[in-house]
Each structure stands twice: as C-alpha cells, then as structure tokens.
Write a protein that holds these residues in place. Structure first.
Motif, PDB file in Angstrom:
ATOM      1  N   VAL A  38       0.832  -1.198   0.000  1.00 34.18           N
ATOM      2  CA  VAL A  38       0.000   0.000   0.000  1.00 34.18           C
ATOM      3  C   VAL A  38       0.872   1.256   0.000  1.00 34.18           C
ATOM      4  CG1 VAL A  38      -1.654   1.350   1.369  1.00 34.18           C
ATOM      5  CG2 VAL A  38      -2.032  -1.087   1.027  1.00 34.18           C
ATOM      6  N   ARG A  39       1.994   1.233   0.722  1.00 35.40           N
ATOM      7  CA  ARG A  39       2.871   2.412   0.775  1.00 35.40           C
ATOM      8  C   ARG A  39       3.398   2.766  -0.612  1.00 35.40           C
ATOM      9  NH1 ARG A  39       8.493   0.798   1.482  1.00 35.40           N
ATOM     10  NH2 ARG A  39       8.546  -1.463   1.556  1.00 35.40           N
ATOM     11  N   HIS A  40       3.701   1.756  -1.429  1.00 36.66           N
ATOM     12  CA  HIS A  40       4.166   2.016  -2.800  1.00 36.66           C
ATOM     13  C   HIS A  40       3.033   2.601  -3.643  1.00 36.66           C
ATOM     14  CE1 HIS A  40       6.894  -1.368  -1.507  1.00 36.66           C
ATOM     15  NE2 HIS A  40       7.745  -0.397  -1.791  1.00 36.66           N
ATOM     16  N   LEU A  41       1.859   1.995  -3.514  1.00 35.13           N
ATOM     17  CA  LEU A  41       0.696   2.472  -4.268  1.00 35.13           C
ATOM     18  C   LEU A  41       0.361   3.906  -3.882  1.00 35.13           C
ATOM     19  CD1 LEU A  41      -1.573   1.845  -6.261  1.00 35.13           C
ATOM     20  CD2 LEU A  41      -2.867   0.878  -4.346  1.00 35.13           C
ATOM     21  N   SER A  42       0.438   4.205  -2.605  1.00 39.48           N
ATOM     22  CA  SER A  42       0.161   5.558  -2.134  1.00 39.48           C
ATOM     23  C   SER A  42       1.145   6.570  -2.712  1.00 39.48           C
ATOM     24  CB  SER A  42       0.191   5.579  -0.602  1.00 39.48           C
ATOM     25  OG  SER A  42      -0.128   6.844  -0.124  1.00 39.48           O
ATOM     26  N   GLY A  45       0.401   7.073  -6.316  1.00 39.56           N
ATOM     27  CA  GLY A  45      -0.836   7.832  -6.469  1.00 39.56           C
ATOM     28  C   GLY A  45      -0.658   9.324  -6.254  1.00 39.56           C
ATOM     29  N   HIS A  46       0.230   9.696  -5.338  1.00 38.70           N
ATOM     30  CA  HIS A  46       0.471  11.124  -5.093  1.00 38.70           C
ATOM     31  C   HIS A  46       1.455  11.712  -6.097  1.00 38.70           C
ATOM     32  CE1 HIS A  46      -1.809  11.794  -1.443  1.00 38.70           C
ATOM     33  NE2 HIS A  46      -1.435  10.597  -1.035  1.00 38.70           N
ATOM     34  N   LEU A  47       2.415  10.923  -6.527  1.00 38.78           N
ATOM     35  CA  LEU A  47       3.453  11.427  -7.423  1.00 38.78           C
ATOM     36  C   LEU A  47       2.984  11.523  -8.879  1.00 38.78           C
ATOM     37  CD1 LEU A  47       6.395  12.368  -7.485  1.00 38.78           C
ATOM     38  CD2 LEU A  47       7.070   9.983  -7.826  1.00 38.78           C
ATOM     39  N   ALA A  48       2.132  10.610  -9.311  1.00 38.56           N
ATOM     40  CA  ALA A  48       1.710  10.583 -10.722  1.00 38.56           C
ATOM     41  C   ALA A  48       1.108  11.906 -11.184  1.00 38.56           C
ATOM     42  CB  ALA A  48       0.755   9.422 -10.972  1.00 38.56           C
ATOM     43  N   PRO A  49       0.142  12.479 -10.465  1.00 35.25           N
ATOM     44  CA  PRO A  49      -0.447  13.723 -10.953  1.00 35.25           C
ATOM     45  C   PRO A  49       0.391  14.962 -10.624  1.00 35.25           C
ATOM     46  CG  PRO A  49      -1.574  13.043  -8.968  1.00 35.25           C
ATOM     47  CD  PRO A  49      -0.577  11.961  -9.307  1.00 35.25           C
ATOM     48  N   ASP A  50       1.415  14.788  -9.805  1.00 32.60           N
ATOM     49  CA  ASP A  50       2.193  15.934  -9.334  1.00 32.60           C
ATOM     50  C   ASP A  50       3.689  15.591  -9.314  1.00 32.60           C
ATOM     51  OD1 ASP A  50       2.593  18.471  -8.391  1.00 32.60           O
ATOM     52  OD2 ASP A  50       1.503  18.189  -6.511  1.00 32.60           O
ATOM     53  N   PRO A  51       4.293  15.303 -10.482  1.00 35.97           N
ATOM     54  CA  PRO A  51       5.704  14.917 -10.506  1.00 35.97           C
ATOM     55  C   PRO A  51       6.590  16.012  -9.928  1.00 35.97           C
ATOM     56  CG  PRO A  51       4.809  15.070 -12.745  1.00 35.97           C
ATOM     57  CD  PRO A  51       3.710  15.407 -11.799  1.00 35.97           C
ATOM     58  N   GLN A  78      14.334   1.364  -7.886  1.00 35.24           N
ATOM     59  CA  GLN A  78      15.009   0.103  -8.214  1.00 35.24           C
ATOM     60  C   GLN A  78      14.111  -0.800  -9.043  1.00 35.24           C
ATOM     61  OE1 GLN A  78      16.080  -1.222  -4.279  1.00 35.24           O
ATOM     62  NE2 GLN A  78      17.970  -0.024  -4.263  1.00 35.24           N
ATOM     63  N   ARG A  79      12.844  -0.682  -8.825  1.00 33.20           N
ATOM     64  CA  ARG A  79      11.848  -1.466  -9.549  1.00 33.20           C
ATOM     65  C   ARG A  79      11.575  -0.907 -10.947  1.00 33.20           C
ATOM     66  NH1 ARG A  79       6.994  -4.576  -7.900  1.00 33.20           N
ATOM     67  NH2 ARG A  79       6.428  -5.263  -9.976  1.00 33.20           N
ATOM     68  N   GLY A  80      12.034   0.333 -11.198  1.00 31.09           N
ATOM     69  CA  GLY A  80      11.777   0.982 -12.482  1.00 31.09           C
ATOM     70  C   GLY A  80      10.421   1.653 -12.545  1.00 31.09           C
ATOM     71  N   ALA A  81       9.770   1.837 -11.392  1.00 22.96           N
ATOM     72  CA  ALA A  81       8.442   2.442 -11.349  1.00 22.96           C
ATOM     73  C   ALA A  81       8.505   3.957 -11.198  1.00 22.96           C
ATOM     74  CB  ALA A  81       7.636   1.842 -10.201  1.00 22.96           C
ATOM     75  N   VAL A  82       9.650   4.446 -10.719  1.00 20.19           N
ATOM     76  CA  VAL A  82       9.874   5.874 -10.532  1.00 20.19           C
ATOM     77  C   VAL A  82      11.248   6.190 -11.084  1.00 20.19           C
ATOM     78  CG1 VAL A  82      10.266   7.666  -8.771  1.00 20.19           C
ATOM     79  CG2 VAL A  82       8.382   6.071  -8.501  1.00 20.19           C
ATOM     80  N   ALA A  83      11.380   7.317 -11.756  1.00 20.18           N
ATOM     81  CA  ALA A  83      12.677   7.753 -12.285  1.00 20.18           C
ATOM     82  C   ALA A  83      13.012   9.125 -11.720  1.00 20.18           C
ATOM     83  CB  ALA A  83      12.646   7.806 -13.803  1.00 20.18           C
ATOM     84  N   LEU A  96      11.400  13.589  -9.223  1.00 21.79           N
ATOM     85  CA  LEU A  96      10.939  12.231  -9.466  1.00 21.79           C
ATOM     86  C   LEU A  96       9.663  12.239 -10.294  1.00 21.79           C
ATOM     87  CD1 LEU A  96      11.368  11.000  -5.804  1.00 21.79           C
ATOM     88  CD2 LEU A  96      12.834  10.372  -7.728  1.00 21.79           C
ATOM     89  N   HIS A  97       9.528  11.216 -11.129  1.00 20.24           N
ATOM     90  CA  HIS A  97       8.273  11.054 -11.859  1.00 20.24           C
ATOM     91  C   HIS A  97       7.965   9.565 -12.011  1.00 20.24           C
ATOM     92  CE1 HIS A  97      11.189  10.780 -15.185  1.00 20.24           C
ATOM     93  NE2 HIS A  97      10.315   9.971 -15.727  1.00 20.24           N
ATOM     94  N   VAL A  98       6.703   9.268 -12.237  1.00 17.74           N
ATOM     95  CA  VAL A  98       6.239   7.896 -12.412  1.00 17.74           C
ATOM     96  C   VAL A  98       6.515   7.470 -13.847  1.00 17.74           C
ATOM     97  CG1 VAL A  98       4.192   6.410 -12.372  1.00 17.74           C
ATOM     98  CG2 VAL A  98       4.496   8.167 -10.615  1.00 17.74           C
ATOM     99  N   THR A  99       7.112   6.282 -13.996  1.00 13.08           N
ATOM    100  CA  THR A  99       7.421   5.728 -15.311  1.00 13.08           C
ATOM    101  C   THR A  99       6.233   4.912 -15.829  1.00 13.08           C
ATOM    102  OG1 THR A  99       8.275   3.684 -14.386  1.00 13.08           O
ATOM    103  CG2 THR A  99       9.861   5.513 -14.653  1.00 13.08           C
TER     104      THR A  99
END
Length: 146
Positions: A38-42, A45-51, A78-83, A96-99
């Motif tokens: 859940v912490r990753h999803l959260s 969720g916050h970073l995607a609309p507001d990189p 490390q997972r490649g989900a955020v750059a 940071l932004h969501v990949t």
C-alpha cells in the motif's frame, strides 16, 4: 455467577480502525503478488499527478516520515516504477516522476482497491453504502485539519 459479558459497546473510533485493518490486509495480500505494498501504491498515487514532489511533501501527504518515504521511493526506483531527473545529493530536491512501469503498477493497485470496494459494496444496500462513504469522507476531511 455474574452476568455474561456481552459484546463491547459500538465505537465510532474503533469500528473504522478494525474494518480498515481487515481491508488493508486484503489489499496488501493482493498487491503482494506484484511485489508492492500500500505504501508504494500511495506514493505512486500522489506522485503521478504531481511529478517533482519532494520526499518531505510526499511523506506528509501519505502520513509517513521523510526517511520512510525515501526508502519507499528508492524501492520504486530500483523497480523501475519511478525515475529521477536529477542527481541525488544532500539538500537537492529530487525531481521524481512515475514511469510506464509505475503507471502499470498504479493501475493494478487501483484495480485491487476497486475489487475490494465492490466486494464491500455487496454487504450493504446502495443507499446505505453511499451514505456511509460520504460520512467517512466528511469525517476524514474534518480530521485532516485537526
């Protein structure tokens, strides 16, 4: 012998906490199949609309410490989900932004939450469920400012 002890009185504080624990456990178990929590999803969720949000701002929005958020974002990197668009360094704001992988994980997580929500919805009639959701949302907003 005394009276048989009945159930404890209904508590407006305890009930959401207990139900929330059950729901969180269900969501966490489903997310675990993707290797996230859940912490990753959260964070996604916050970073995607507001990189470009800072670790501190993301931590504040999700209710964790900046150190915990840094660990969460490091795992997502490390997972490649955020750059990161900037070099790491003390005192620097991490850009940071969501990949695409992060967007995929966010969609999976949203699907998990939606499935749990739909299962919960079957426990009450639509009018009661909608009223409960509105009341909990209003209480949540009221508690944000305390």
């Amino acid at each position: 012998m005394g009276e048989a002890a009945g159930p404890p009185p209904v508590s407006g504080a305890f009930l959401p906490m207990a139900l929330g624990r059950r729901v969180r456990d269900e969501v966490e178990a489903a997310l675990r199949t993707e290797g996230i929590a859940v912490r990753h999803l959260s964070a996604l969720g916050h970073l995607a609309p507001d990189p470009g949000l800072s670790y501190s701002e993301l931590a504040r929005r999700t209710g964790v410490t900046p150190q915990s958020m840094q660990a969460t974002l490091t795992a997502l990197e490390q997972r490649g989900a955020v750059a990161r668009d900037t070099d790491p360094g003390r005192g620097r704001t991490a850009e940071l932004h969501v990949t695409a992988e992060g967007a995929r994980l966010r969609r999976v997580g949203t699907g998990v939450v939606t499935a749990v929500d739909e299962r919960l919805r079957t426990r009450l009639d639509d009018e009661t469920y909608d009223a409960l959701t509105r009341a909990l949302a209003a209480l949540f907003r009221a508690e944000e400012g305390r």
